[in-house]
Write an enzyme that holds these catalytic residues in place. Structure first.
Site, PDB file in Angstrom:
ATOM      1  N   GLY A 215       0.808  -1.272   0.044  1.00  0.00           N
ATOM      2  CA  GLY A 215      -0.034   0.049  -0.030  1.00  0.00           C
ATOM      3  C   GLY A 215       0.778   1.224   0.092  1.00  0.00           C
TER       4      GLY A 215
ATOM      5  N   LYS B  66       9.651   2.898   0.516  1.00  0.00           N
ATOM      6  CA  LYS B  66       8.619   2.684   1.453  1.00  0.00           C
ATOM      7  C   LYS B  66       8.161   3.983   1.989  1.00  0.00           C
ATOM      8  CE  LYS B  66       7.060   0.698   5.780  1.00  0.00           C
ATOM      9  NZ  LYS B  66       7.376  -0.333   6.902  1.00  0.00           N
TER      10      LYS B  66
ATOM     11  N   ASP C  11       1.159 -11.340   6.782  1.00  0.00           N
ATOM     12  CA  ASP C  11       1.553 -10.618   5.712  1.00  0.00           C
ATOM     13  C   ASP C  11       2.950 -10.120   6.077  1.00  0.00           C
ATOM     14  OD1 ASP C  11      -0.678  -9.451   7.107  1.00  0.00           O
ATOM     15  OD2 ASP C  11       0.250  -7.593   6.369  1.00  0.00           O
ATOM     16  N   ASN C  12       3.203 -10.191   7.177  1.00  0.00           N
ATOM     17  CA  ASN C  12       4.514  -9.472   7.716  1.00  0.00           C
ATOM     18  C   ASN C  12       5.716 -10.589   7.954  1.00  0.00           C
ATOM     19  OD1 ASN C  12       3.664  -6.765   7.496  1.00  0.00           O
ATOM     20  ND2 ASN C  12       3.018  -6.649   9.651  1.00  0.00           N
TER      21      ASN C  12
ATOM     22  N   ASP D   6       8.967  -5.924   8.055  1.00  0.00           N
ATOM     23  CA  ASP D   6       8.071  -4.770   8.377  1.00  0.00           C
ATOM     24  C   ASP D   6       8.145  -4.525   9.851  1.00  0.00           C
ATOM     25  OD1 ASP D   6       7.065  -4.871   5.957  1.00  0.00           O
ATOM     26  OD2 ASP D   6       5.014  -5.018   6.405  1.00  0.00           O
TER      27      ASP D   6
HETATM   28  P1  AMP Z   1       1.421  -2.940   8.106  1.00  0.00           P
HETATM   29  O1  AMP Z   1       0.476  -3.139   9.331  1.00  0.00           O
HETATM   30  O2  AMP Z   1       2.347  -1.947   8.080  1.00  0.00           O
HETATM   31  O3  AMP Z   1       2.084  -4.311   7.870  1.00  0.00           O
HETATM   32  O4  AMP Z   1       0.379  -2.806   6.951  1.00  0.00           O
HETATM   33  C1  AMP Z   1      -0.756  -3.389   6.493  1.00  0.00           C
HETATM   34  C2  AMP Z   1      -1.065  -3.241   5.483  1.00  0.00           C
HETATM   35  O5  AMP Z   1      -1.569  -1.845   5.095  1.00  0.00           O
HETATM   36  C3  AMP Z   1      -0.214  -3.048   3.972  1.00  0.00           C
HETATM   37  O6  AMP Z   1      -0.950  -3.624   2.807  1.00  0.00           O
HETATM   38  C4  AMP Z   1       0.424  -1.915   4.127  1.00  0.00           C
HETATM   39  O7  AMP Z   1       0.886  -1.699   2.888  1.00  0.00           O
HETATM   40  C5  AMP Z   1      -0.731  -1.081   4.212  1.00  0.00           C
HETATM   41  N1  AMP Z   1      -0.479   0.363   4.886  1.00  0.00           N
HETATM   42  C6  AMP Z   1       0.047   0.653   6.155  1.00  0.00           C
HETATM   43  N2  AMP Z   1      -0.010   1.820   6.076  1.00  0.00           N
HETATM   44  C7  AMP Z   1      -0.238   2.531   5.015  1.00  0.00           C
HETATM   45  C8  AMP Z   1      -0.379   3.856   4.453  1.00  0.00           C
HETATM   46  N3  AMP Z   1       0.053   4.842   5.228  1.00  0.00           N
HETATM   47  N4  AMP Z   1      -0.990   4.150   3.330  1.00  0.00           N
HETATM   48  C9  AMP Z   1      -1.360   3.037   2.546  1.00  0.00           C
HETATM   49  N5  AMP Z   1      -1.342   1.622   3.026  1.00  0.00           N
HETATM   50  C10 AMP Z   1      -0.803   1.459   4.150  1.00  0.00           C
HETATM   51 MG    MG Z   2       3.178  -5.096   6.291  1.00  0.00          MG
END
Ligand code: AMP
Ligand code: MG
Length: 483
Positions: free
Chosen positions: A89, A109, A248-249, A258
């Site tokens: 994302g 990132k 996913d992490n 992550d």
């Molecule tokens: P995370 O909890 O950081 O592993 O993120 C979980 C999901 O949310 C992944 O698909 C990330 O790419 C997405 N994500 C986290 N933060 C953001 C953000 N600020 N903008 C877009 N996608 C995000």
């Molecule tokens: Mg992640």
């Protein structure tokens, strides 16, 4: 340009568009350098001058026309619940460069929205980017498999988290960012050909040792399970809490991936929760092995189109033993025990119970123990305990155990000093670097910490302050998933 970049490979484009989307990064307004990791740049064949000359690329502002940045698709179990579509994302793969005998992928990132951003803004805040930058390199210094961090570009552009915060773009580096969730998404959509295609891609590029096995997919899953067990054992041994072990992490390569609300334990608390959004303690320190196992179940389900269920199950059933052996090996090394003996597990468990009951500092304890001589009373170690008698009772057992294998002080001490770090990235140290960066736009502390943490086992008089017990206010630092 006077400092041309080496040509980037496009290995990920071997996979068809089922697996990714092309995305142009969103420019970051008036970017400036926050950090450049010169040693890693050199390993990637980039001179300091070359890295420095390419701020525009590493901020996502000027991507060469022949580069195809892309966002990968994945899904995952978040806090136990399946989320059918996640994907990068806010991360974009630029391409790959050689390092040693491997190729390393470079990812921006925080470079803006992608088709997988859902409600997110595609950005990463400076605070969490500094934490990821430092912790990646700290983990690497500790010898623990991890994604790495090449550089960090900042901007005064703000985004909203709990409050307005400035943004940054981190360039992270790994042989692959493929996750358990990269398989889950296609399995759950019924796209079993894509599951096979991705498995073949990994076998080709990352699991050469499994290619010639009788059953390559099973061999690869066995290897992923082994690496995951080793990884979590390594985390436990340095008191690292990941904080968001969603599937996913979880890296297919067994890398720490992550960095969000992670934390290293200060005072040992087996049930420590580093993520304040994790109310149930799903990802508490002592839950990490169980959760790794749970995540491997998710991956195994996604591999059922390729491997007999009974074979997957057999690997899963072995995981607790594989983990326990890895864990015990790590803790034997931490205690300077060269020989395996019956009862070692109990000795380690008794120690962890003691550290927990007495809230002794995990890192300082093992570092001081590394200088313990078999004869003395270990007074500087005893000083870490509210009830030194409790320590002495365990210490008597330890002393007897050392005598039992004829442990030689100097040999044991040298071995222990090489596995029990003097320096870890305590939350308060990261906070100090963040405060300086945010309040004074002074990034010196980031570089100083990176240097120190790149050699965490070495005595470094210049960094003595980083080895101290944490101050009172360290306990009040609050970390959430928001990054
Ligand atoms: P995370 O909890 O950081 O592993 O993120 C979980 C999901 O949310 C992944 O698909 C990330 O790419 C997405 N994500 C986290 N933060 C953001 C953000 N600020 N903008 C877009 N996608 C995000
Ligand atoms: Mg992640």
């Amino acid at each position: 340009m006077s400092h041309p970049l080496p040509p980037f490979g496009r290995r990920f484009l071997d996979l068809p568009e089922t697996f990714w989307r092309r995305v142009r990064p969103t420019p970051l307004s008036d970017p400036y350098w926050v950090a450049q990791n010169a040693p890693l740049a050199a390993e990637l064949g980039l001179s300091a001058a070359t890295l420095d000359a390419h701020l525009a690329l590493f901020a996502g502002n000027d991507v060469p026309a022949d580069m195809t940045p892309l966002a990968a698709i994945y899904a995952g179990h978040q806090f136990g619940v399946y989320v059918p579509q996640l994907g990068d994302g806010r991360a974009l793969l630029l391409g790959d460069l050689p390092l040693g005998g491997e190729r390393m992928e470079l990812q921006l990132k925080g470079a803006g929205r992608t088709p997988f951003s859902r409600m997110g803004d595609g950005r990463a805040v400076l605070r969490s980017s500094i934490r990821e930058y430092l912790c990646s390199e700290a983990m690497h210094g500790l010898g623990i498999p991890t994604t790495r961090a090449l550089c960090l570009a900042g901007s005064d552009e703000t985004v909203w988290r709990e409050t307005a915060e400035t943004t940054a773009v981190l360039t992270r580096v790994a042989p692959s960012f493929v996750r358990f969730g990269s398989f889950e998404v296609f399995y759950h959509r019924g796209q079993h050909d894509a599951v096979r295609e991705l498995a073949d891609y990994l076998l080709q590029h990352h699991f050469a040792e499994c290619r010639d096995a009788d059953r390559p997919y099973l061999a690869m899953f066995t290897e992923v399970a082994r690496r995951t067990a080793e990884l979590v054992a390594a985390w436990q041994a340095v008191g690292f809490c990941h904080g968001v072990m969603n599937s996913d992490n979880m890296s297919m390569l067994g890398l720490t991936l992550d960095y969000g609300p992670f934390g290293f334990l200060d005072a040992f608390d087996a049930a420590h929760i580093c993520n304040h959004s994790d109310h149930a303690g799903r990802y508490a320190y002592n839950q990490q092995p169980r959760i790794a196992h749970w995540n491997l179940y998710c991956l195994a389900s996604a591999l059922t189109p390729l491997v007999e269920e009974a074979d997957l199950r057999a690997v899963l059933d072995q995981f607790p033993d594989v983990f326990s052996r890895a864990f015990l090996d790590r803790f034997r090394a931490k205690l300077g025990l060269f020989v395996a003996r019956e009862g070692d597990d109990e000795l380690v468990q008794a120690l962890l119970l003691l550290l927990h009951g007495q809230s002794a500092d995990f890192t300082v304890f093992f570092r001081r123990l590394s200088r313990f001589d078999g004869q003395g009373a270990g007074d500087d170690v005893a000083a870490l305990f509210a009830e030194p008698e409790a320590w002495r009772a365990w210490c008597d057992r330890y002393r007897a155990r050392l005598a039992d294998e004829g442990s030689v002080d100097a040999e044991r001490q040298a071995a222990m000093l090489a596995v029990n770090p003097k320096y870890i990235l305590r939350n308060y140290l990261a906070e100090q670097a963040i405060a300086q960066a945010r309040d004074a736009r002074d990034f010196g502390e980031i570089e100083r910490l990176r240097q120190c943490l790149s050699r965490p086992f070495d005595e470094a008089p210049a960094f003595e302050d980083y080895a101290a017990l944490p101050p009172e206010w360290a306990g009040e630092i609050c970390l959430s998933c928001s990054s």
